[in-house]
Scaffold this motif. Structure first.
Motif, short mmCIF file in Angstrom:
data_model
loop_
_atom_site.label_atom_id
_atom_site.label_comp_id
_atom_site.label_asym_id
_atom_site.label_seq_id
_atom_site.Cartn_x
_atom_site.Cartn_y
_atom_site.Cartn_z
N GLN A 126 40.82 62.14 -20.57
CA GLN A 126 39.49 62.71 -20.80
C GLN A 126 39.41 63.34 -22.19
O GLN A 126 38.40 63.23 -22.88
CB GLN A 126 39.19 63.75 -19.73
CG GLN A 126 37.83 64.42 -19.85
CD GLN A 126 36.70 63.48 -19.47
OE1 GLN A 126 36.91 62.55 -18.70
NE2 GLN A 126 35.52 63.70 -20.01
N THR A 130 36.87 62.10 -25.03
CA THR A 130 35.91 63.07 -25.57
C THR A 130 35.99 63.12 -27.09
O THR A 130 34.97 63.13 -27.79
CB THR A 130 36.16 64.47 -24.99
OG1 THR A 130 36.05 64.42 -23.56
CG2 THR A 130 35.15 65.47 -25.53
N HIS A 133 34.53 60.01 -28.53
CA HIS A 133 33.14 59.73 -28.15
C HIS A 133 32.20 59.55 -29.34
O HIS A 133 31.33 58.66 -29.30
CB HIS A 133 32.61 60.84 -27.24
CG HIS A 133 31.19 60.62 -26.82
ND1 HIS A 133 30.83 59.68 -25.88
CD2 HIS A 133 30.03 61.22 -27.23
CE1 HIS A 133 29.51 59.70 -25.72
NE2 HIS A 133 29.01 60.62 -26.53
N HIS A 200 36.80 67.86 -27.67
CA HIS A 200 37.46 68.51 -26.54
C HIS A 200 37.65 70.00 -26.81
O HIS A 200 38.01 70.41 -27.91
CB HIS A 200 38.82 67.85 -26.32
CG HIS A 200 39.65 68.56 -25.29
ND1 HIS A 200 39.32 68.56 -23.95
CD2 HIS A 200 40.78 69.30 -25.41
CE1 HIS A 200 40.22 69.26 -23.28
NE2 HIS A 200 41.11 69.71 -24.14
N ASN A 294 33.45 58.59 -18.27
CA ASN A 294 34.60 58.14 -19.05
C ASN A 294 35.71 57.60 -18.17
O ASN A 294 36.77 57.22 -18.66
CB ASN A 294 35.15 59.30 -19.90
CG ASN A 294 34.18 59.74 -20.97
OD1 ASN A 294 33.49 58.93 -21.55
ND2 ASN A 294 34.13 61.04 -21.24
N GLU A 351 25.54 67.57 -24.98
CA GLU A 351 25.88 66.99 -23.68
C GLU A 351 24.60 66.77 -22.88
O GLU A 351 23.77 67.65 -22.75
CB GLU A 351 26.83 67.92 -22.92
CG GLU A 351 28.22 68.03 -23.54
CD GLU A 351 29.17 68.79 -22.64
OE1 GLU A 351 29.23 68.48 -21.44
OE2 GLU A 351 29.84 69.71 -23.14
#
Length: 392
Positions: A126, A130, A133, A200, A294, A351
């Motif tokens: 993750q 992130t 992304h 992150h 994800n 987000e």
């Protein structure tokens, strides 16, 4: 459609039989996929997979229409090849392998390690996704944006939102306008949302250079795919013209030709063309899925279910023999692609809840479907009124 007829006319049993035969595998895969998602991640995972499946169907509906239009020209053998080999490529290749490759490339890790992390160390996976992304969103956002712009700048005979589509179609006469608009949007994104990209840990860093390079790569990828599609389409047209000429010559000379050989050669180019087109639409779904989750397991399940329905829908449209009942659906799908491309760019910094991202496409598709139904009812009423006038 094949209907069972009786003294009182067509029976719904025939319709149900056709639907079950056509969508049976899709229904079965849906049940298995949703059950697997529930065991894998509970009701949250169940909902994500369901949204991904609907998103894939909505984004790829026009793909089914295009596939059906070409597939009906192919003989039974090549239809079967596309609906078997093509399914394997679409479900396992583009929906399972490709998301891993995207993460591996953007995060600069081995694909095997990416799979291992996705399954056994989801937290670290993750983190990598992130941090990667911004690159994924810029690449996918530009790819999807080009699809939307090329559609909206084209002059279509049927227009859904005429007040918007008519002036844009006039602007579309300017050469390379789609590329120019996409590059302008990319520059704006690189100077705004990319300067405070989300990473992150909740922090923000400057990813302007990454976003700019990734966006250009997405645009180039679209141009390459479009070029290949155009190449195969031209080959297909040339082959069809050549076959017509050979058939005419054979008739004049009194000789017979092998219909199977002709159909096979022409269908081969159709198959190659369909695979390129299908891969491009599959790519849309994969990129769009990153805006929702994800998790490659959920991504593969949701997109795989959607891909099965697209294949079933393609067969259904071919067997029905009509592709024009709901004329605004293609418009709705492309508007959904455009909205998703903008959302991807926005998510570089902000987000956005997964539900919002998924439902926007569904709402646009539903609106276009409802508009199509209303149009059909209005046309039917007008034809009925004209018939009454003629009768009088």
């Amino acid at each position: 459609m094949l209907l069972q007829t009786g003294p009182e006319g067509p029976s719904n049993d025939g319709e149900y039989a056709v639907l079950l035969k056509t969508f049976g595998w899709s229904f079965g895969i849906t049940v298995l996929g949703l059950v697997a998602a529930a065991f894998y991640g509970g009701w949250t995972a169940f909902g994500v997979v369901a949204i991904l499946a609907v998103l894939e169907i909505s984004l790829s509906f026009d793909n089914a229409v295009i596939n059906a239009g070409i597939l009906k020209k192919m003989n039974a053998f090549w239809q079967k090849i596309f609906l078997t080999v093509g399914v394997l490529i679409a479900v396992f290749g583009m929906r399972l392998v490709f998301p891993v490759l995207i993460v591996a490339v953007t995060a600069k890790i081995n694909p095997v390690d990416a799979v291992d992390l996705a399954i056994n160390n989801k937290d670290h996976y993750q983190e990598l996704v992130t941090d990667a992304h911004p690159a994924i969103a810029a690449f996918g956002g530009m790819f999807l944006m080009m699809i939307f712009l090329d559609f909206i700048f084209e002059d279509h005979d049927i227009k859904w939102l005429g007040w918007l589509e008519r002036p844009l179609a006039k602007l579309g006469k300017v050469d390379m306008l789609s590329v120019c608009v996409a590059l302008i949007l990319l520059l704006i994104a690189s100077m705004t949302v990319a300067t405070h990209a989300h990473v992150h840990g909740g922090g923000h860093v400057d990813k302007a250079e990454t976003v700019l390079l990734s966006g250009i790569a997405g645009l180039i990828t679209y141009l390459i795919v479009g070029g290949l599609s155009g190449f195969f389409e031209n080959k297909l047209e040339e082959e069809e013209e050549a076959e017509e000429e050979r058939e005419e010559a054979a008739v004049k000379s009194g000789k017979s030709r092998s219909a199977v050989a002709l159909a096979g050669k022409g269908a081969f180019f159709m198959f190659l063309y369909l695979e390129v087109i299908d891969a491009s639409f599959s790519f849309d779904g994969v990129i769009g899925a990153f805006a929702i989750t994800n998790d490659i397991i959920l991504m593969a399940l949701g997109l795989g279910i959607g891909a099965m329905y697209i294949r079933s829908l393609t067969v259904y449209l071919v067997r029905q023999g009509t592709l024009d009942d709901y004329v605004y659906l293609e418009h709705g799908a492309h508007y959904a692609i455009g909205a998703l491309s903008v959302l991807l760019l926005v998510t570089i910094r902000y987000e956005i809840p997964e539900v919002v991202t998924g439902l926007i496409g569904v709402v646009l598709i539903a609106a276009s479907f409802w508009s199509s139904v209303r149009r059909n009812k209005r046309i039917a009423a007008e034809e009925g009124h004209e018939a009454e006038k003629v009768a009088v």
